[in-house]
Write an enzyme that holds these catalytic residues in place. Structure first.
Site, PDB file in Angstrom:
ATOM      1  N   GLY A 272     -42.755  -6.115 -17.242  1.00  0.00           N
ATOM      2  CA  GLY A 272     -42.597  -4.814 -18.374  1.00  0.00           C
ATOM      3  C   GLY A 272     -43.676  -4.273 -18.887  1.00  0.00           C
TER       4      GLY A 272
ATOM      5  N   ASP B 138     -42.478 -13.168 -14.002  1.00  0.00           N
ATOM      6  CA  ASP B 138     -42.930 -12.209 -15.142  1.00  0.00           C
ATOM      7  C   ASP B 138     -44.571 -12.520 -15.290  1.00  0.00           C
ATOM      8  OD1 ASP B 138     -42.896 -10.692 -17.742  1.00  0.00           O
ATOM      9  OD2 ASP B 138     -42.999 -12.607 -18.628  1.00  0.00           O
TER      10      ASP B 138
ATOM     11  N   ASP C 184     -46.809 -11.292 -18.682  1.00  0.00           N
ATOM     12  CA  ASP C 184     -47.102 -11.505 -20.149  1.00  0.00           C
ATOM     13  C   ASP C 184     -46.487 -12.927 -20.656  1.00  0.00           C
ATOM     14  OD1 ASP C 184     -48.414  -8.763 -21.235  1.00  0.00           O
ATOM     15  OD2 ASP C 184     -47.217  -8.562 -19.719  1.00  0.00           O
TER      16      ASP C 184
ATOM     17  N   ARG D 167     -44.179   1.021 -29.009  1.00  0.00           N
ATOM     18  CA  ARG D 167     -45.433   0.453 -29.135  1.00  0.00           C
ATOM     19  C   ARG D 167     -46.464   1.245 -28.498  1.00  0.00           C
ATOM     20  NH1 ARG D 167     -43.889  -5.240 -26.476  1.00  0.00           N
ATOM     21  NH2 ARG D 167     -42.261  -3.818 -25.696  1.00  0.00           N
TER      22      ARG D 167
ATOM     23  N   ASP E  49     -39.990 -15.304 -19.589  1.00  0.00           N
ATOM     24  CA  ASP E  49     -40.032 -16.089 -20.919  1.00  0.00           C
ATOM     25  C   ASP E  49     -39.262 -14.825 -22.003  1.00  0.00           C
ATOM     26  OD1 ASP E  49     -42.256 -14.667 -23.243  1.00  0.00           O
ATOM     27  OD2 ASP E  49     -42.081 -13.963 -21.329  1.00  0.00           O
TER      28      ASP E  49
ATOM     29  N   GLU F 144     -49.866 -11.313 -24.509  1.00  0.00           N
ATOM     30  CA  GLU F 144     -48.950 -10.082 -24.351  1.00  0.00           C
ATOM     31  C   GLU F 144     -49.754  -8.820 -24.528  1.00  0.00           C
ATOM     32  OE1 GLU F 144     -45.736  -9.406 -24.170  1.00  0.00           O
ATOM     33  OE2 GLU F 144     -45.043 -11.724 -24.085  1.00  0.00           O
TER      34      GLU F 144
ATOM     35  N   LYS G 169     -36.256  -5.298 -12.942  1.00  0.00           N
ATOM     36  CA  LYS G 169     -36.709  -6.619 -12.543  1.00  0.00           C
ATOM     37  C   LYS G 169     -35.325  -7.173 -11.710  1.00  0.00           C
ATOM     38  CE  LYS G 169     -39.886  -8.220 -16.007  1.00  0.00           C
ATOM     39  NZ  LYS G 169     -40.343  -9.051 -17.005  1.00  0.00           N
TER      40      LYS G 169
END
Length: 310
Positions: A191, A101, A103, A146, A258, A110, A235
């Site tokens: 992501g 991953d 971020d 977002r 995470d 992030e 993923k």
């Protein structure tokens, strides 16, 4: 010795004392002498689970459940010492595929939150991000929400964020470069957005990167992300695809992340590691890093500090 317990402290903390290693060895059946991977920071303790059960050889001690139980026993015995613990079979601990991953894993931020800061909306967006990463809300609609809040921002804020806000997580380049030097394939799968993963992936040295496409129109962020969104399912699919493409087995793969959107790939990988992760992710993952940096994943594979590729 069929198994190994790897103890790893935070870099520079010198948490691994001889007393602590001796205490750990006392809780491992048939434990051998500790092998120092980095003085004061990381060490292997080889052991033989069957030694406590008449040397039975029925495979009962090679599964993930036994290894997780052994980690719990060691944690209790070390009295809350700030060390990360991996327990695994010796055979197959060196992995041939790394999925990571981005971020809050390979970087310290992030990205969507940092972009939102340029619009004065970081607090609002960061709250949504936190809930999504904890698994309290679904990832895909949370990302659409977002990104919609970023509509109208000058696309140049991406470069500004990378230059001024984004920092690489310590140990990340050593992790990727060392695994590559030993024949592993490495992929950054996020992501987040390709405008970030392309630059971060190149800086760290990944073979490839995959992420979502942030749509730009007339030099401004359009407030949309291209469909389909790369989330938890994608993923997991990427891990399965790359495992098959490179002719590997499940046990030869390593994944790290995470957030809740990482959990499916962490559970599928031969070694799935929650990195300074959200509580639910850390509790569910096969292994966890709470104290060390990303070089912990090299120690977990049996690499000594002298083996690291800068």
């Amino acid at each position: 010795m069929t198994h190994v317990a790897t103890l790893i402290g935070a870099p520079g903390a010198q948490a691994l004392t001889s007393h602590l290693l001796a205490a750990a060895a006392q809780r491992l059946p048939g434990a051998g002498e500790a092998i120092v991977l980095s003085a004061g920071e990381a060490a292997d303790i080889p052991f033989a689970p069957g030694a406590a059960h008449g040397n039975r050889d029925d495979g009962a001690f090679a599964d993930a459940a036994y290894c997780r139980a052994a980690v719990s026993v060691l944690r209790l015995g070390l009295g809350g010492a700030p060390v990360d613990i991996f327990v695994q079979p010796v055979e197959g601990r060196r992995k041939k595929l790394l999925l990571a991953d981005m971020d809050s894993t390979m970087i310290g931020q992030e990205c969507v939150d940092e972009l939102a800061d340029f619009a004065g909306l970081k607090e609002m967006v960061a709250e949504i991000t936190e809930r999504a990463m904890r698994g309290e809300i679904a990832f895909e609609p949370a990302l659409r929400e977002r990104v919609a809040l970023l509509a109208g921002l000058d696309a140049g804020v991406v470069d500004k964020a990378i230059q001024e806000r984004i920092t690489l997580t310590p140990g990340g380049r050593a992790l990727v470069q060392t695994m590559r030097a030993h024949g592993a394939y490495t992929a950054l799968v996020s992501g987040g957005f390709t405008v970030f993963t392309a630059r971060v992936g190149e800086a760290i040295g990944f073979h490839e990167n995959r992420a979502n496409i942030l749509e730009i129109e007339n030099g401004r962020i359009a407030g949309r992300v291209a469909e389909p969104i790369l989330g938890k399912a994608a993923k997991l699919a990427t891990l399965k695809e790359l495992t098959a493409t490179h002719g590997l087995t499940h046990h030869e793969t390593l994944a790290i992340g995470d957030g809740a959107n990482d959990l499916a790939m962490l559970e599928e990988a031969g070694l799935g590691v929650a990195y300074h992760a959200k509580p639910a992710v850390a509790a569910a993952a096969q292994a966890r890093v709470d104290h060390g940096d990303l070089t912990a994943l090299l120690y977990a594979q049996g690499f000594a500090r002298r083996d690291f590729v800068a």
